[in-house]
Design an enzyme around this catalytic site. Structure first.
Site, PDB file in Angstrom:
ATOM      1  N   ASP A 159       0.845  -1.198   0.000  1.00 25.98           N
ATOM      2  CA  ASP A 159       0.000   0.000   0.000  1.00 25.98           C
ATOM      3  C   ASP A 159       0.883   1.253   0.000  1.00 25.98           C
ATOM      4  O   ASP A 159       0.615   2.228  -0.706  1.00 25.98           O
ATOM      5  CB  ASP A 159      -0.915  -0.011   1.232  1.00 25.98           C
ATOM      6  CG  ASP A 159      -1.657  -1.331   1.360  1.00 25.98           C
ATOM      7  OD1 ASP A 159      -2.402  -1.673   0.431  1.00 25.98           O
ATOM      8  OD2 ASP A 159      -1.452  -2.040   2.369  1.00 25.98           O
ATOM      9  N   HIS A 187      -4.734  -3.240   6.553  1.00 22.75           N
ATOM     10  CA  HIS A 187      -4.506  -3.520   5.133  1.00 22.75           C
ATOM     11  C   HIS A 187      -5.842  -3.961   4.536  1.00 22.75           C
ATOM     12  O   HIS A 187      -6.137  -5.138   4.395  1.00 22.75           O
ATOM     13  CB  HIS A 187      -3.459  -4.615   4.956  1.00 22.75           C
ATOM     14  CG  HIS A 187      -3.394  -5.132   3.550  1.00 22.75           C
ATOM     15  ND1 HIS A 187      -2.952  -4.370   2.502  1.00 22.75           N
ATOM     16  CD2 HIS A 187      -3.734  -6.322   3.012  1.00 22.75           C
ATOM     17  CE1 HIS A 187      -3.023  -5.072   1.383  1.00 22.75           C
ATOM     18  NE2 HIS A 187      -3.498  -6.262   1.673  1.00 22.75           N
TER      19      HIS A 187
HETATM   20  P1  NDP Z   1      -1.412 -15.756  -3.508  1.00 27.75           P
HETATM   21  O1  NDP Z   1      -0.027 -16.261  -3.412  1.00 27.75           O
HETATM   22  O2  NDP Z   1      -1.796 -14.910  -4.658  1.00 27.75           O
HETATM   23  O3  NDP Z   1      -1.814 -14.956  -2.182  1.00 27.75           O
HETATM   24  C1  NDP Z   1      -1.545 -15.471  -0.897  1.00 27.75           C
HETATM   25  C2  NDP Z   1      -2.130 -14.573   0.148  1.00 27.75           C
HETATM   26  O4  NDP Z   1      -1.560 -13.286   0.073  1.00 27.75           O
HETATM   27  C3  NDP Z   1      -3.632 -14.372   0.041  1.00 27.75           C
HETATM   28  O5  NDP Z   1      -4.169 -14.494   1.345  1.00 27.75           O
HETATM   29  C4  NDP Z   1      -3.742 -12.960  -0.456  1.00 27.75           C
HETATM   30  O6  NDP Z   1      -4.894 -12.334   0.058  1.00 27.75           O
HETATM   31  C5  NDP Z   1      -2.572 -12.330   0.223  1.00 27.75           C
HETATM   32  N1  NDP Z   1      -2.214 -10.998  -0.215  1.00 27.75           N
HETATM   33  C6  NDP Z   1      -1.849  -9.998   0.614  1.00 27.75           C
HETATM   34  N2  NDP Z   1      -1.600  -8.898  -0.027  1.00 27.75           N
HETATM   35  C7  NDP Z   1      -1.816  -9.146  -1.302  1.00 27.75           C
HETATM   36  C8  NDP Z   1      -1.735  -8.371  -2.450  1.00 27.75           C
HETATM   37  N3  NDP Z   1      -1.430  -7.110  -2.394  1.00 27.75           N
HETATM   38  N4  NDP Z   1      -1.992  -8.939  -3.621  1.00 27.75           N
HETATM   39  C9  NDP Z   1      -2.345 -10.206  -3.671  1.00 27.75           C
HETATM   40  N5  NDP Z   1      -2.465 -11.009  -2.614  1.00 27.75           N
HETATM   41  C10 NDP Z   1      -2.202 -10.484  -1.439  1.00 27.75           C
HETATM   42  O7  NDP Z   1      -2.433 -16.939  -3.403  1.00 27.75           O
HETATM   43  P2  NDP Z   1      -2.419 -18.360  -4.102  1.00 27.75           P
HETATM   44  O8  NDP Z   1      -3.805 -18.854  -3.966  1.00 27.75           O
HETATM   45  O9  NDP Z   1      -1.732 -18.326  -5.418  1.00 27.75           O
HETATM   46  O10 NDP Z   1      -1.466 -19.212  -3.167  1.00 27.75           O
HETATM   47  C11 NDP Z   1      -1.755 -19.464  -1.840  1.00 27.75           C
HETATM   48  C12 NDP Z   1      -0.999 -20.713  -1.470  1.00 27.75           C
HETATM   49  O11 NDP Z   1      -1.093 -20.848  -0.073  1.00 27.75           O
HETATM   50  C13 NDP Z   1      -1.535 -21.988  -2.086  1.00 27.75           C
HETATM   51  O12 NDP Z   1      -0.466 -22.682  -2.678  1.00 27.75           O
HETATM   52  C14 NDP Z   1      -2.104 -22.759  -0.893  1.00 27.75           C
HETATM   53  O13 NDP Z   1      -1.909 -24.143  -1.024  1.00 27.75           O
HETATM   54  C15 NDP Z   1      -1.257 -22.200   0.203  1.00 27.75           C
HETATM   55  N6  NDP Z   1      -1.737 -22.307   1.574  1.00 27.75           N
HETATM   56  C16 NDP Z   1      -0.804 -22.759   2.450  1.00 27.75           C
HETATM   57  C17 NDP Z   1      -1.093 -22.886   3.763  1.00 27.75           C
HETATM   58  C18 NDP Z   1      -0.049 -23.409   4.653  1.00 27.75           C
HETATM   59  O14 NDP Z   1       1.121 -23.361   4.307  1.00 27.75           O
HETATM   60  N7  NDP Z   1      -0.401 -23.927   5.804  1.00 27.75           N
HETATM   61  C19 NDP Z   1      -2.421 -22.534   4.292  1.00 27.75           C
HETATM   62  C20 NDP Z   1      -3.311 -21.997   3.299  1.00 27.75           C
HETATM   63  C21 NDP Z   1      -2.954 -21.886   1.971  1.00 27.75           C
HETATM   64  P3  NDP Z   1      -6.237 -12.123  -0.832  1.00 27.75           P
HETATM   65  O15 NDP Z   1      -6.708 -13.509  -1.134  1.00 27.75           O
HETATM   66  O16 NDP Z   1      -7.138 -11.366   0.051  1.00 27.75           O
HETATM   67  O17 NDP Z   1      -5.796 -11.393  -2.056  1.00 27.75           O
END
Ligand code: NDP
Length: 327
Positions: A159, A187
């Site tokens: 941001d 945020h």
């Molecule tokens: P991303 O890598 O695109 O995003 C991950 C997180 O970052 C989301 O919560 C997203 O929030 C957040 N975020 C924060 N700021 C921003 C921003 N400015 N722009 C975009 N995102 C932002 O998500 P993916 O779905 O590609 O990947 C998530 C991964 O996490 C998956 O591989 C899943 O398996 C994994 N996962 C792992 C866990 C663990 O290790 N225990 C638990 C849960 C998930 P928002 O959705 O609000 O944009």
């Protein structure tokens, strides 16, 4: 030779993870002379994808990369961790109530906080990126009573960088001419990017733009930039989010430049009327490896209203996770 720093990344197989890991391994997170070990935490269904990313990391032959571990067990991932980037989170899906969202994330950030408490290195620094980031950081921090509260932070640097870039374009100056930008609060769409302390060539930024632009264009453009990117790209911001995470940790470890500050969500000590314990964004400097909230800024009525609104939202989120027994 320096001992490698262990950096744990959760959600490592996701979009942000893909944009982040290569930069960490190349030395941009901590410095070009600091060797790193990566630990990739993923949910079981994403382990295979994380293995693929690890193969690509190997294929870069990064001189600073001293090992990659891949696991679905937080106790393993955070064992001896010096830096933890908590990226994986449960995104809000259609029709999902806020309560369900907070509960799902409590199920992720509670256990991760406990694992950090039990296994991380004494100098652990945590940055929460996964949304709702501030409250996820609050949950993790509450689950880690033995780790100093100041080690838990959430990301508002994206941001902050968006605000710098919007203002630079408006004034047709390089981003590097702007100092002392601040993002206050959560945020989320209620965040408040503050131009009343930002300086451009020694002048207060708010005095260089008209109030209508500040209020009706600048603030909403910064606050809603994430949605605009999804609309344009068909996917959420990833490289810019990863870049901001790099900036946050680099400054935390290496210090912010003299005469400037940045924005980070840190555990409030009550500064600027933000209730103690909330993870809220402030103007911060980093000195000797610690974030310090910049003190003594005068807050005008326009800013006060907006800071208060964002802080109220953080209090509501805190009350909701408290009611769910997550903190
Ligand atoms: P991303 O890598 O695109 O995003 C991950 C997180 O970052 C989301 O919560 C997203 O929030 C957040 N975020 C924060 N700021 C921003 C921003 N400015 N722009 C975009 N995102 C932002 O998500 P993916 O779905 O590609 O990947 C998530 C991964 O996490 C998956 O591989 C899943 O398996 C994994 N996962 C792992 C866990 C663990 O290790 N225990 C638990 C849960 C998930 P928002 O959705 O609000 O944009």
């Amino acid at each position: 030779a320096k001992t490698p720093v262990k950096v744990t990344v959760t959600g490592a197989a996701g979009q942000i993870g893909y944009a982040l890991l290569f930069r960490i391994a190349s030395g941009q997170l901590l410095g070009s002379d600091v060797p790193v070990k990566l630990s990739l935490l993923e949910i079981p269904q994403a382990i295979k994808a994380a293995e693929g990313t690890a193969m690509e990391l190997d294929d870069c032959a990064f001189p600073l990369l001293r090992g990659i571990e891949i696991t679905d067990d937080p106790n393993v991932a955070f064992d001896g961790a010096n830096v933890a980037l908590l990226v994986g989170a449960r995104p809000r899906t259609k029709g999902m109530e806020r309560r369900d969202l907070l509960e799902a994330n409590g199920g992720i950030f509670g256990p991760q906080g406990r694992a950090i408490n039990e296994h991380a290195a004494d100098d652990i620094r945590v940055l929460v990126v996964g949304n709702p980031a501030n409250t996820n950081a609050l949950i993790a921090r509450s689950a880690a009573p033995d780790v100093p509260a100041e080690r838990f932070t959430a990301m508002t640097r994206l941001d902050h960088n968006r605000a710098l870039s919007q203002l630079a374009q408006k004034l047709d100056v390089p981003v590097s001419d702007i100092k002392k930008m601040t993002i206050w609060g959560n945020h989320s769409a209620t965040q408040y990017p503050d131009l009343y302390h930002a300086e451009v060539g020694g002048k207060i930024a708010a005095e260089l733009v008209d109030e209508a632009w500040l209020r009706d264009t600048f603030i909403p453009t910064v606050a809603k930039r994430g949605a605009a990117i999804i609309e344009a790209r068909g996917a959420s911001s990833a490289a810019s989010a990863a870049n901001a995470a790099i900036d946050h940790v680099y400054d935390w470890v290496n210090g912010t430049p003299e005469g400037d500050w940045t924005s980070a969500a840190v555990v409030s000590d009550g500064s600027y009327g933000v209730p103690e314990g909330l993870v809220s964004s402030f103007p911060v400097v980093s000195r000797n490896g610690r974030w310090e909230i910049v003190q003594g800024l005068e807050i005008n009525e326009f800013s006060r209203e907006r800071i208060d609104a964002s802080v109220r939202e953080l209090e509501e989120e805190r009350d909701a996770v408290r009611a769910l027994g997550l903190i």
